[in-house]
Design an enzyme around this catalytic site. Structure first.
Site, short mmCIF file in Angstrom:
data_model
loop_
_atom_site.label_atom_id
_atom_site.label_comp_id
_atom_site.label_asym_id
_atom_site.label_seq_id
_atom_site.Cartn_x
_atom_site.Cartn_y
_atom_site.Cartn_z
N HIS A 9 35.02 47.30 -29.76
CA HIS A 9 33.66 46.95 -29.35
C HIS A 9 32.86 48.17 -28.89
O HIS A 9 33.42 49.22 -28.56
CB HIS A 9 33.70 45.92 -28.22
N GLU A 82 41.19 41.65 -24.38
CA GLU A 82 41.84 42.78 -23.74
C GLU A 82 42.95 42.29 -22.82
O GLU A 82 43.01 41.09 -22.47
CB GLU A 82 40.79 43.58 -22.96
#
Length: 206
Positions: A9, A82
């Site tokens: 990202h 994550e």
């Protein structure tokens, strides 16, 4: 043969402030949005049979920028989140050794089974990402894919795809909106490129 384009990202304000993000959900900051635009242009010629992204905003927003104008739905993939850092999330990395010196020492020892208070271990991250990989290999046997995630989850995905030992998790580095490409052959997997950020030339990363 299918090629998987693995994308981290774009930048968030927490990246800039060097804060632990984990499962917390800050959006892309202005630089992150510019990075995503550059990334979309870079990947413009690529065709994808399917696209998946972590359901956290920073990953979803990055994936949506890439897919803008394409007739391709984005598949949400919570498995690509994550690593969860529990109570450490939101703290600056410099605050952790001050507040949690014992746990931080354990973390820095790179134990696969260490969990920050309220978080998860690297081994747990590897397990959920491995399950995601198996799902995609079955669902898209010869397709080119877009996979947008985080440094931890994408490292775990590459370790799983290349059948590396779990400890290899710490031997990879990914920059925001970097592109890495893995080719799935029958049999075998090759790492074709890693951490390509050539599309970010000239962007201020301050």
């Amino acid at each position: 043969m299918g090629k998987w384009h693995l994308v981290r990202h774009g930048r968030t304000s927490w990246n800039r402030e060097k804060r632990v993000q984990g499962h917390s959900d800050p959006p892309l900051n202005p630089l992150g949005r510019l990075q995503a635009e550059r990334l979309a242009k870079k990947l413009g010629p690529a065709t994808f049979g399917a696209a998946y992204a972590s359901d956290l905003r920073r990953a979803t927003q990055t994936a949506e920028a890439i897919l803008h104008g394409r007739q391709l739905a984005l598949g949400p993939a919570p498995e690509l989140r994550e690593l969860a850092y529990g109570v450490w999330e939101g703290l600056a990395f410099t605050e952790i050794p001050e507040r949690y010196p014992g746990e931080y020492a354990h973390y820095m020892a790179r134990s696969l089974d260490f969990e920050a208070p309220g978080g998860e271990s690297m081994r747990q991250l590897l397990t959920r990402v491995r399950a995601f990989k198996e799902r995609l290999v079955t669902a898209h046997p010869d397709e080119d894919l877009l996979v947008v995630g985080h440094s931890g989850s994408l490292n775990a995905l590459v370790v799983s795809l290349l059948e590396l030992p779990p400890e290899a998790m710490w031997r990879f580095h990914l920059d925001p909106t970097s592109i890495s490409v893995v080719s799935l052959h029958n049999p075998g997997v090759t790492l074709d490129s890693w951490n390509d950020t050539s599309h970010l030339e000239g962007l201020d990363d301050a």
